[in-house]
Write an enzyme that holds these catalytic residues in place. Structure first.
Site, PDB file in Angstrom:
ATOM      1  N   LYS A  47       0.769  -1.089   0.016  1.00 25.65           N
ATOM      2  CA  LYS A  47       0.013  -0.176   0.016  1.00 25.65           C
ATOM      3  C   LYS A  47       0.790   1.346   0.101  1.00 25.65           C
ATOM      4  O   LYS A  47       0.336   2.463  -0.357  1.00 25.65           O
ATOM      5  CB  LYS A  47      -0.889   0.013   1.307  1.00 25.65           C
ATOM      6  CG  LYS A  47      -1.765  -1.112   1.585  1.00 25.65           C
ATOM      7  CD  LYS A  47      -2.317  -0.874   2.780  1.00 25.65           C
ATOM      8  CE  LYS A  47      -2.502  -2.277   3.845  1.00 25.65           C
ATOM      9  NZ  LYS A  47      -3.373  -2.041   5.072  1.00 25.65           N
ATOM     10  N   ASP A 104       7.191   2.757  -3.040  1.00 26.99           N
ATOM     11  CA  ASP A 104       7.766   3.745  -2.125  1.00 26.99           C
ATOM     12  C   ASP A 104       9.096   3.979  -1.865  1.00 26.99           C
ATOM     13  O   ASP A 104       9.732   4.720  -1.758  1.00 26.99           O
ATOM     14  CB  ASP A 104       6.788   3.667  -0.870  1.00 26.99           C
ATOM     15  CG  ASP A 104       6.719   2.247  -0.081  1.00 26.99           C
ATOM     16  OD1 ASP A 104       7.459   1.316  -0.821  1.00 26.99           O
ATOM     17  OD2 ASP A 104       6.453   2.095   0.778  1.00 26.99           O
ATOM     18  N   ASP A 107      14.578  -1.143  -0.469  1.00 23.87           N
ATOM     19  CA  ASP A 107      15.449  -1.602   0.640  1.00 23.87           C
ATOM     20  C   ASP A 107      16.375  -2.818   0.222  1.00 23.87           C
ATOM     21  O   ASP A 107      17.155  -2.311  -0.327  1.00 23.87           O
ATOM     22  CB  ASP A 107      14.341  -1.960   1.818  1.00 23.87           C
ATOM     23  CG  ASP A 107      14.977  -2.032   3.190  1.00 23.87           C
ATOM     24  OD1 ASP A 107      15.990  -1.360   3.326  1.00 23.87           O
ATOM     25  OD2 ASP A 107      14.235  -2.645   3.999  1.00 23.87           O
ATOM     26  N   LYS A 135      17.218   3.009  -0.172  1.00 28.21           N
ATOM     27  CA  LYS A 135      18.035   2.825   0.824  1.00 28.21           C
ATOM     28  C   LYS A 135      19.113   1.960   0.553  1.00 28.21           C
ATOM     29  O   LYS A 135      19.398   0.697   0.618  1.00 28.21           O
ATOM     30  CB  LYS A 135      17.496   2.013   1.993  1.00 28.21           C
ATOM     31  CG  LYS A 135      16.578   2.774   2.786  1.00 28.21           C
ATOM     32  CD  LYS A 135      16.087   2.065   4.073  1.00 28.21           C
ATOM     33  CE  LYS A 135      14.917   2.480   4.668  1.00 28.21           C
ATOM     34  NZ  LYS A 135      14.165   1.495   5.761  1.00 28.21           N
ATOM     35  N   VAL A 157      11.492   4.681   7.850  1.00 31.49           N
ATOM     36  CA  VAL A 157      10.902   6.130   7.879  1.00 31.49           C
ATOM     37  C   VAL A 157       9.521   5.911   7.559  1.00 31.49           C
ATOM     38  O   VAL A 157       9.048   4.766   7.075  1.00 31.49           O
ATOM     39  CB  VAL A 157      11.420   6.762   6.407  1.00 31.49           C
ATOM     40  CG1 VAL A 157      12.928   7.157   6.710  1.00 31.49           C
ATOM     41  CG2 VAL A 157      11.354   5.957   5.174  1.00 31.49           C
ATOM     42  N   ASP A 163       4.519   3.182   6.084  1.00 30.71           N
ATOM     43  CA  ASP A 163       3.755   2.928   7.455  1.00 30.71           C
ATOM     44  C   ASP A 163       4.660   2.248   8.475  1.00 30.71           C
ATOM     45  O   ASP A 163       5.876   1.666   7.915  1.00 30.71           O
ATOM     46  CB  ASP A 163       2.701   1.876   7.229  1.00 30.71           C
ATOM     47  CG  ASP A 163       3.175   0.476   7.078  1.00 30.71           C
ATOM     48  OD1 ASP A 163       3.937   0.200   6.248  1.00 30.71           O
ATOM     49  OD2 ASP A 163       2.816  -0.519   7.697  1.00 30.71           O
ATOM     50  N   ARG A 169       0.770   6.324   7.622  1.00 29.44           N
ATOM     51  CA  ARG A 169       0.473   6.586   6.039  1.00 29.44           C
ATOM     52  C   ARG A 169       0.100   8.039   5.604  1.00 29.44           C
ATOM     53  O   ARG A 169       0.499   8.398   4.586  1.00 29.44           O
ATOM     54  CB  ARG A 169      -0.292   5.548   5.686  1.00 29.44           C
ATOM     55  CG  ARG A 169       0.255   4.211   5.586  1.00 29.44           C
ATOM     56  CD  ARG A 169      -0.367   3.172   4.864  1.00 29.44           C
ATOM     57  NE  ARG A 169      -0.393   1.755   5.117  1.00 29.44           N
ATOM     58  CZ  ARG A 169       0.612   1.109   4.710  1.00 29.44           C
ATOM     59  NH1 ARG A 169       1.334   1.359   4.000  1.00 29.44           N
ATOM     60  NH2 ARG A 169       0.754  -0.315   4.969  1.00 29.44           N
TER      61      ARG A 169
HETATM   62  P1  IMP Z   1      12.582  -4.729   0.217  1.00 27.84           P
HETATM   63  O1  IMP Z   1      11.895  -5.975  -0.481  1.00 27.84           O
HETATM   64  O2  IMP Z   1      13.599  -4.975   1.518  1.00 27.84           O
HETATM   65  O3  IMP Z   1      13.327  -3.800  -0.828  1.00 27.84           O
HETATM   66  O4  IMP Z   1      11.663  -3.688   1.001  1.00 27.84           O
HETATM   67  C1  IMP Z   1      10.835  -2.906   0.203  1.00 27.84           C
HETATM   68  C2  IMP Z   1       9.453  -2.686   1.022  1.00 27.84           C
HETATM   69  O5  IMP Z   1       9.498  -2.824   2.327  1.00 27.84           O
HETATM   70  C3  IMP Z   1       8.778  -1.260   0.744  1.00 27.84           C
HETATM   71  O6  IMP Z   1       8.081  -1.709  -0.478  1.00 27.84           O
HETATM   72  C4  IMP Z   1       8.361  -1.073   1.904  1.00 27.84           C
HETATM   73  O7  IMP Z   1       7.060  -1.321   1.933  1.00 27.84           O
HETATM   74  C5  IMP Z   1       9.047  -1.557   3.122  1.00 27.84           C
HETATM   75  N1  IMP Z   1       9.939  -0.652   3.604  1.00 27.84           N
HETATM   76  C6  IMP Z   1      11.302  -0.997   3.552  1.00 27.84           C
HETATM   77  N2  IMP Z   1      11.627   0.091   4.237  1.00 27.84           N
HETATM   78  C7  IMP Z   1      10.905   0.606   4.718  1.00 27.84           C
HETATM   79  C8  IMP Z   1      10.937   1.873   5.820  1.00 27.84           C
HETATM   80  O8  IMP Z   1      11.884   2.412   6.110  1.00 27.84           O
HETATM   81  N3  IMP Z   1       9.856   2.461   6.142  1.00 27.84           N
HETATM   82  C9  IMP Z   1       8.587   1.733   5.836  1.00 27.84           C
HETATM   83  N4  IMP Z   1       8.485   0.775   5.012  1.00 27.84           N
HETATM   84  C10 IMP Z   1       9.825   0.162   4.568  1.00 27.84           C
HETATM   85 MG    MG Z   2       5.667  -1.477   0.268  1.00 25.54          MG
END
Ligand code: IMP
Ligand code: MG
Length: 181
Positions: A47, A104, A107, A135, A157, A163, A169
């Protein structure tokens, strides 16, 4: 700044409404320049991306479709889970279309990689990716977004769609969540 009963958990503002507004407008111009005459289908990840999506799409003056895929990996915590579950499938036909994936925050990269693999099956003509926040330091799979709003450090964040346990949000800015969460 307070935000209901959880307001004290915002440590500081990382990106103001104005900073976000300016950067989103720049991203729109970059994307439009690359698309030229092509009409995109935007696929946004639920979301967290919805506020970003809402601002982004209003900068486009050409026909545009959008749809959502639901992806969940975090649960209620702040570190990535091992599993990525698709909670909502695509419902528009992207075969032969030019897709722009919008999220958004990038990570570890696992979520975006999962979605890109899922979308490939539908045979789009092209796929580009746009994330508001990156990040970089936390990446553990090779995914490079085509458009990035801001690179940020390894901090959790919230706000502008993002969220913590489904709170924050609706904040119009992006804030850093206080430690000890
Ligand atoms: P990844 O799969 O580790 O790249 O994570 C990506 C998802 O994790 C994003 O779509 C976000 O929903 C969530 N996410 C990662 N870091 C944050 C943060 O600092 N705040 C909120 N959601 C995060
Ligand atoms: Mg997400």
């Amino acid at each position: 700044m307070t935000h209901g009963s959880v307001g004290s958990r915002i440590e500081r503002v990382l990106l103001s409404e104005e900073a976000i507004r300016v950067r989103v407008a720049e991203l729109v111009e970059l994307i439009k320049a690359d698309l030229g005459e092509l009409d995109p289908v935007i696929v946004a990840l639920l979301k967290g991306s919805i506020v970003f999506l809402a601002d982004l799409i209003r900068g486009f003056d050409r026909p545009l479709a959008f749809d959502f895929v639901g992806v969940s990996s975090y649960g209620d915590g702040t570190s990535p889970g091992e599993e990525i579950a698709l909670t909502k499938e695509l419902s528009v036909d992207i075969a032969g279309r030019h897709v722009l994936v919008v999220d958004d925050i990038l990570d570890t990269g696992r979520t975006l990689r999962h979605v890109l693999r899922y979308l490939e099956v539908f045979r789009p003509a092209s796929v580009r990716t746009c994330v508001l926040l990156d990040k970089r330091a936390r990446r553990d799979v090779a995914v490079e977004p085509d458009y990035t709003g801001f690179e940020i450090g390894d901090e959790f964040v919230v706000g502008y769609g993002m969220d913590f346990a489904d709170h924050y949000r609706n904040l119009p800015y992006i804030g850093v969540l206080a430690q000890g969460r």
